[in-house]
Structure formats: C-alpha cells, structure tokens
Scaffold this active site. Structure first.
Site, mmCIF file in Angstrom:
data_model
loop_
_atom_site.group_PDB
_atom_site.id
_atom_site.type_symbol
_atom_site.label_atom_id
_atom_site.label_comp_id
_atom_site.label_asym_id
_atom_site.label_seq_id
_atom_site.Cartn_x
_atom_site.Cartn_y
_atom_site.Cartn_z
ATOM 1 N N GLY A 63 1.058 -1.417 0.158
ATOM 2 C CA GLY A 63 0.052 0.013 0.388
ATOM 3 C C GLY A 63 1.217 1.077 -0.154
ATOM 4 N N SER A 64 0.247 2.580 0.169
ATOM 5 C CA SER A 64 0.617 3.986 -0.280
ATOM 6 C C SER A 64 1.418 4.533 0.956
ATOM 7 C CB SER A 64 0.209 4.366 -0.876
ATOM 8 O OG SER A 64 -1.528 4.508 -0.119
ATOM 9 N N THR A 65 0.940 3.721 2.769
ATOM 10 C CA THR A 65 1.657 4.758 3.293
ATOM 11 C C THR A 65 2.938 3.400 4.083
ATOM 12 O OG1 THR A 65 -0.780 4.468 3.930
ATOM 13 C CG2 THR A 65 1.515 4.731 5.568
ATOM 14 N N GLY B 298 0.085 -1.360 6.295
ATOM 15 C CA GLY B 298 -1.299 -0.325 6.358
ATOM 16 C C GLY B 298 -2.477 -0.846 6.689
ATOM 17 N N ALA B 299 -3.366 -0.483 6.566
ATOM 18 C CA ALA B 299 -4.669 -1.300 6.821
ATOM 19 C C ALA B 299 -5.624 0.020 6.121
ATOM 20 C CB ALA B 299 -5.197 -0.983 8.119
ATOM 21 N N GLY C 114 -7.929 -3.231 0.231
ATOM 22 C CA GLY C 114 -7.716 -2.250 -0.447
ATOM 23 C C GLY C 114 -7.420 -2.576 -1.959
ATOM 24 N N GLY C 115 -5.562 -3.143 -1.269
ATOM 25 C CA GLY C 115 -4.696 -2.910 -2.449
ATOM 26 C C GLY C 115 -4.622 -5.066 -3.012
ATOM 27 N N GLU D 98 -0.499 -11.062 3.262
ATOM 28 C CA GLU D 98 -0.764 -10.039 4.303
ATOM 29 C C GLU D 98 -1.147 -10.360 5.436
ATOM 30 O OE1 GLU D 98 -1.244 -5.967 2.250
ATOM 31 O OE2 GLU D 98 -2.919 -6.941 3.372
HETATM 32 C C1 5RP Z 1 -3.813 -4.485 0.812
HETATM 33 C C2 5RP Z 1 -3.696 -3.025 1.929
HETATM 34 C C3 5RP Z 1 -3.316 -1.644 2.069
HETATM 35 O O1 5RP Z 1 -2.489 -1.433 3.697
HETATM 36 C C4 5RP Z 1 -3.965 -0.897 2.850
HETATM 37 O O2 5RP Z 1 -5.073 -0.655 1.786
HETATM 38 C C5 5RP Z 1 -3.847 0.121 2.280
HETATM 39 O O3 5RP Z 1 -3.391 0.940 2.096
HETATM 40 P P1 5RP Z 1 -3.079 2.744 1.459
HETATM 41 O O4 5RP Z 1 -1.699 2.591 2.906
HETATM 42 O O5 5RP Z 1 -2.434 3.008 0.411
HETATM 43 O O6 5RP Z 1 -3.415 3.349 2.068
HETATM 44 O O7 5RP Z 1 -4.572 -3.887 2.447
HETATM 45 O O8 5RP Z 1 -4.294 -5.100 0.752
#
Ligand code: 5RP
Length: 219
Positions: free
Chosen positions: A24-26, A79-80, A93-94, A100
């Site tokens: 994820g982006s974080t 991330g979450a 989300g990703g 994970e």
């Molecule tokens: C991927 C995830 C990500 O950690 C989650 O979607 C958070 O992403 P971001 O840091 O881009 O908001 O669960 O499967």
C-alpha cells in the site's frame, strides 16, 4: 500523514531482523526509507506480501527472502483500510489480504501504519470487507457470502476483473457496521471457495497514526 506514520515505523527496526513488508501507499514510505538504511549498512531480510511490494523493495535494494525459509518473522509493518479501538482491522484495499494475513500471523510483532482517516468507530461502516475467492463457482460463493448479511461485488479495475497475486478473484462485501467481527471473520472463512478475508482480528501490536496533531501510537 501517511509519510510520517510510514517513516516512524523504522524506529522498530533492528539490525539482523526478518521483516514482513506490507502493501500500500503508506507502507511504501517505510520501504523506501528502509532502502536508504540498507544502503547505509543496515542488514535485514524482507518478506514481501505482494508482487507490488516485491518490486518496490527490490528497486530499493532490500534483500528479500521467502516466508517458507523464515517462518518466524521478527516484525511486520503494514497498512490498513480501517482500524477500530481494539486495533482490529479491515484490510484488502490493495488486494493483498491473503499474503498479508499469513505474514501477520507468523510475525512476532505486527505494526500498522495509517493516516488518521483510517480510525473508525466500527469496522465495515465505510469500507467493504475484501474476500479472496477461487474462480471456480465464485457466483455460488458470492450468494452464500450474501446470506451472512452483505452485498458482495466482484472487484474490477478499469473494467477488467481484478486478479490477485494468487490468481483468484476478490469479492468486496458491504456489511455496514460489523458488531461481532471475530465471529464474522470465522464464518466467512468457513464457506468453501473462500481463501481468506480482510478482517484482521487480534493480530496487531501497535498502530502508528499520522495525524494533524503529529504521530499518535496506539498499543
Ligand atoms: C492492501 C492493504 C493496504 O494495506 C491497505 O489498503 C492500505 O493502503 P494505503 O496505505 O495505500 O491506504 O490492505 O491489501
């Protein structure tokens, strides 16, 4: 806020560790900074949770290993999408939720990095629960999932059906506010055809929140 949370997690890293690298982006900020530390002489072995993370970590010069060769991971940073007051999560989300969750389960310490928008009063209100399912019979699986009280949508990206790194589909399940996430997590995984779901219950040690007030750490 994502950058400050992602980079703060580096304080948990020690030389010689095996580190689960989330998606994820974080956590991308964590990985980029980790790459800088590696160039400066830090030695760690990263276990990536997705092909996307594998590429990023490789580009950053991080030595990678396989989970099967490192079955106890010292620390995972991920991330979450939603975090509740008990540090339970909605993730996926990703689309990397299965890897994970496997990596989180085998980690001595799970640290989550988020911006403050991810803190919620109840899981499921703003974000669907991602459920990875095998392609075979997915419409039957979807129907059965909906008996648990959700609307399930096959995930698509720009008109194409989304395929996970494990060659499966994702059903995004809108439950609304989830009252008993622990039971729901188990019930979803009891349905044949389901590989894994994005409810992470009791897996998290610390959450690093990047907020307008600065960094907040929840344990
Ligand atoms: C991927 C995830 C990500 O950690 C989650 O979607 C958070 O992403 P971001 O840091 O881009 O908001 O669960 O499967």
């Amino acid at each position: 806020m994502k950058r400050s949370a992602g980079e703060k997690a580096l304080e948990y890293v020690e030389d010689g560790m095996t580190i689960g690298l989330g998606t994820g982006s974080t956590v991308a900020y964590t990985i980029k900074k980790l790459g800088e530390l590696v160039k400066g002489g830090l030695f760690i072995t990263g276990i990536p949770t997705s092909l996307q993370t594998k590429k990023l970590a490789t580009d950053c010069g991080i030595t990678l290993g396989e989970l099967d060769d490192h079955t106890l991971i010292d620390l995972t940073i991920d991330g979450a999408d939603e975090v509740d007051s008990n540090l339970n999560l909605v993730k996926g989300g990703g689309g990397a939720l299965t890897r994970e969750k496997i990596v989180a389960y085998h980690s001595a310490r799970e640290v989550i990095v988020i911006d403050e928008s991810k803190i919620v009063r109840g899981l499921g209100i703003d974000f669907p629960v991602a459920v990875e399912v095998v392609k075979y019979g997915y419409l039957a699986t979807k129907k059965t999932l909906e008996t648990l009280g959700c609307n399930a949508e096959l995930r698509t990206i720009v008109g194409e059906v989304y395929i996970t790194d494990n060659s499966n589909y994702i059903l995004d399940c809108e439950f609304g506010k989830i009252d008993d996430a622990e039971t729901l997590e188990k019930n979803i995984n009891c349905i044949p055809g389901v590989v894994e779901n994005g409810l992470f219950i009791g897996l998290v040690d610390e959450v690093i929140v990047g907020s307008t007030q600065g960094i907040i750490i929840r344990e």
